[in-house]
Enzyme design. Structure first.
Site, short mmCIF file in Angstrom:
data_model
loop_
_atom_site.label_atom_id
_atom_site.label_comp_id
_atom_site.label_asym_id
_atom_site.label_seq_id
_atom_site.Cartn_x
_atom_site.Cartn_y
_atom_site.Cartn_z
N LYS A 42 126.41 -5.93 37.56
CA LYS A 42 126.01 -4.54 37.83
C LYS A 42 125.44 -4.47 39.25
CE LYS A 42 122.30 -2.44 35.69
NZ LYS A 42 121.38 -2.18 36.81
N GLU A 77 123.77 -1.60 42.23
CA GLU A 77 123.19 -0.27 42.43
C GLU A 77 123.79 0.38 43.67
OE1 GLU A 77 118.92 -0.50 42.62
OE2 GLU A 77 118.74 -1.41 40.63
N ASP A 99 117.57 -6.95 36.77
CA ASP A 99 116.64 -7.47 37.79
C ASP A 99 115.22 -6.98 37.51
OD1 ASP A 99 117.00 -4.86 38.52
OD2 ASP A 99 117.61 -5.27 40.59
N SER A 100 115.06 -6.18 36.44
CA SER A 100 113.72 -5.84 35.97
C SER A 100 112.98 -7.10 35.52
CB SER A 100 113.77 -4.82 34.83
OG SER A 100 114.69 -5.23 33.84
N ASP A 140 122.67 -8.25 36.59
CA ASP A 140 122.41 -7.52 37.84
C ASP A 140 122.60 -8.43 39.05
OD1 ASP A 140 121.81 -4.87 37.29
OD2 ASP A 140 119.67 -5.26 36.96
N GLU A 155 120.25 6.43 35.77
CA GLU A 155 118.82 6.25 35.51
C GLU A 155 118.02 7.46 35.99
OE1 GLU A 155 117.24 2.44 36.65
OE2 GLU A 155 115.16 3.05 36.30
O1 KIV Z 1 117.08 -4.02 35.64
C1 KIV Z 1 117.12 -3.25 34.68
O2 KIV Z 1 116.44 -3.43 33.66
C2 KIV Z 1 117.99 -2.08 34.77
C3 KIV Z 1 117.88 -1.06 33.69
C4 KIV Z 1 116.65 -0.27 33.85
C5 KIV Z 1 119.09 -0.21 33.61
O3 KIV Z 1 118.74 -1.95 35.69
#
Ligand code: KIV
Length: 272
Positions: A121, A123, A52-53, A91, A190
């Protein structure tokens, strides 16, 4: 070095657990589109994270919170179309799994069905345990994410190192053990102290993938655009830049602009 076609053997969640058992480190990078994913996969990466980055890197938002489930599915679909070998983890974005387990499962199913990704994934720890169990029960592999969890940035108030104090460190260890127990196949840690990350990796049999978590874990992940040096405002200690694409691309684009203006481009052989 890129991997020859005949050497392609798809990476699965089981491959990753076996790699940890054999002491083989796991490489993971983000990708958000077809073209980049094709390069990353061809270069031999084990896991591609459609993170989600993308909210920061691709859309220019300040945080990861604004990206939507539809947008994540769009990014993940392009990545999946590009890959031949890597495992693709997607994510679940903020707001798509926190309210209740049924909503979490619906979101995970949409990712799997509409993008073709191989795992999701999420969080968090105990607070989302029931949601993770529900997703796992549907046969969808889940990667956990503990430590600095950027979707909670407004709770933390800062992107500094997490779990430096004993109480938070113990909580993180308990959460990691719980995630393993309920069936997660791997966990991202992280921005936590290297000693703590190694302790977690040593105590668990599922792979621990670190970002800013030192070398004592089972694998590493970085944001692709950061490690290629396309972004240059972000300079955390854990980031190693393998290229300076920001400068190289700026030079290439400036040359193009100059060539167009001076009619150096196109030349005789570049026209019909
Ligand atoms: O969204 C992302 O890029 C991440 C990584 C920093 C692990 O969750």
């Amino acid at each position: 070095m890129s991997i020859a076609k005949k050497d392609y053997k798809r990476i699965t969640v089981k491959t990753l657990v076996d790699m940890k058992a054999k002491g083989e480190k796991i490489s993971m990078l983000t990708a958000y589109d077809y073209t980049m994913a094709k390069i990353v996969d061809g270069a031999g990466i084990d896991v591609i994270l459609v993170g989600d980055s993308a909210s920061n890197v691709m859309a220019g938002h300040e945080t990861t919170l604004p990206i939507t489930l539809d947008q994540m599915i769009y990014h993940a679909s392009g990545v999946v179309r590009a890959i031949e070998r890597s495992l693709v983890v997607v994510d679940l974005p903020f707001g798509s799994y926190q309210s209740d387990p049924k909503e979490a499962l619906r979101s995970a199913i949409r990712i799997m069905k509409e993008s073709g990704g191989h795992a999701v994934k999420l969080e968090g720890g105990y607070e989302i345990k029931e949601s993770i169990k529900r997703i796992l029960n549907a046969g969808i592999p889940v990667m956990g994410h503990l430590g600095l969890t950027p979707q909670s940035i407004y709770k933390f108030g800062t992107y500094t190192v997490r779990a430096k104090e004993e109480e938070e460190a113990q909580q993180l260890i308990e959460n990691a053990k719980m995630l393993e127990k309920i069936g997660c196949f791997a966990i991202v840690l992280e921005k936590i102290p290297a000693k703590l990350a190694k302790e977690v990796a040593d105590q668990l049999s599922i792979p621990i993938i670190g970002i800013g978590a030192g070398s004592g874990v089972d694998g590493q992940v970085l944001v692709l655009h950061d490690m290629l040096g396309m972004t240059h405002e972000f300079n955390p200690r854990f980031l190693r830049r393998y290229m300076n694409l920001f400068d190289d691309m700026t030079k290439a684009i400036s040359s193009y602009v100059a060539d167009v203006k001076s009619v150096e481009f196109p030349n005789e052989s570049e026209q019909y």
